[in-house]
Design a protein around this motif. Structure first.
Motif, PDB file in Angstrom:
ATOM      1  N   UNK A 233      49.953  78.190  67.527  1.00 25.87           N
ATOM      2  CA  UNK A 233      48.754  78.606  68.263  1.00 25.87           C
ATOM      3  C   UNK A 233      47.542  78.531  67.337  1.00 25.87           C
ATOM      4  N   UNK A 234      46.474  77.881  67.802  1.00 28.77           N
ATOM      5  CA  UNK A 234      45.283  77.729  66.956  1.00 28.77           C
ATOM      6  C   UNK A 234      44.208  78.735  67.365  1.00 28.77           C
ATOM      7  N   UNK A 235      43.499  79.254  66.373  1.00 29.26           N
ATOM      8  CA  UNK A 235      42.452  80.239  66.642  1.00 29.26           C
ATOM      9  C   UNK A 235      41.060  79.615  66.606  1.00 29.26           C
ATOM     10  N   UNK A 236      40.913  78.530  65.842  1.00 26.49           N
ATOM     11  CA  UNK A 236      39.624  77.827  65.795  1.00 26.49           C
ATOM     12  C   UNK A 236      39.461  76.959  67.042  1.00 26.49           C
ATOM     13  N   UNK A 237      38.217  76.604  67.392  1.00 30.31           N
ATOM     14  CA  UNK A 237      38.013  75.613  68.453  1.00 30.31           C
ATOM     15  C   UNK A 237      38.739  74.311  68.112  1.00 30.31           C
ATOM     16  N   UNK A 238      39.200  73.608  69.137  1.00 32.30           N
ATOM     17  CA  UNK A 238      39.994  72.386  68.973  1.00 32.30           C
ATOM     18  C   UNK A 238      39.342  71.400  68.017  1.00 32.30           C
TER      19      UNK A 238
END
Length: 246
Positions: free
Chosen positions: A174-179
């Motif tokens: 899961x990524x927390x930064x914008x794509x």
């Protein structure tokens, strides 16, 4: 090995190009080149229709059956990463040649030095380069991929899906930064573009650009957002003429 096809309906001019190509081959023994020629635009189109593809097309612009610009457009649709060199007796078609992102435009009678310079530049564009590695965290651990083998990345509910030309697919954590921030390092590579908020594509793996989509080498269709269409089209066509095109 690089494959060259020469097409000119003037036999004398075609012979001159063939002699220059042969002289170039002999002067560059480190390059493995094969060459074919045809005096018929129709025959060249027939070969393309049969599935034949070439790395370098040396085309006369003015031919009776079909002009070289039209042939160039067909080549661009079927083999977008190939190089096109136009030869002509008049400079007035230079802008039309730019429209199909030709790699060279030479005036007849051809000069050996200019022809060799053009061939050196074109072949350097076609040579593979040392590949960049991108590393990310997946649920199974750390994954390292070669960017040249990456077809596209899709963001699905803040999980990145990496689609490879081998058919493999890798999922990130899961990524927390914008794509686009997460993939800044990839977007710095001139081969990659973001046509849609949820996708990043490798333009090396674009088979063709449709009205509002990219058709990719793995058969997938990736959308281009309406607001981004003009910019994406410009970037893609520019990419086809860049020196780092392979």
């Amino acid at each position: 090995m690089l494959k060259i096809i020469m097409c000119d309906d003037d036999e004398r001019d075609l012979q001159q190009v063939a002699e220059l190509v042969e002289a170039y081959r002999q002067s560059r023994p480190e390059q493995v080149l094969t060459a074919e020629r045809t005096g018929s635009a129709g025959e060249l189109l027939e070969r393309l229709g049969q599935g034949k593809r070439y790395d370098i097309y040396v085309l006369d612009i003015m031919m009776d059956e079909q002009d070289g610009i039209a042939i160039g457009k067909t080549v661009r649709e079927l083999s977008p990463r190939s190089a096109i060199i136009y030869v002509t007796s008049t400079p007035e078609y230079a802008m039309s040649a730019f429209g199909v992102y030709a790699s060279g435009y030479l005036l007849k009678p051809l000069e050996k030095e200019r022809f060799f310079e053009c061939m050196d530049r074109v072949i350097s564009q076609l040579q593979p380069r040392e590949e960049t590695i991108y590393t990310f965290k997946s649920r199974e651990g750390i994954v390292s991929i070669e960017l040249g083998s990456l077809v596209a990345v899709e963001n699905v509910s803040r999980v990145m899906h990496f689609y490879m030309d081998s058919g493999e697919e890798h999922e990130s954590v899961y990524i927390r930064k914008p794509f686009e921030k997460q993939l800044e390092a990839i977007l710095e590579d001139s081969r990659f573009i973001q046509p849609h908020k949820s996708f990043i594509v490798n333009m090396e793996h674009v088979e063709r650009m449709l009205a509002h989509d990219f058709q990719m080498s793995d058969g997938s269709i990736i959308p281009i957002s309406r607001n981004n269409l003009a910019h994406v089209k410009k970037r893609y066509l520019e990419y086809l003429s860049k020196a780092d095109r392979r």
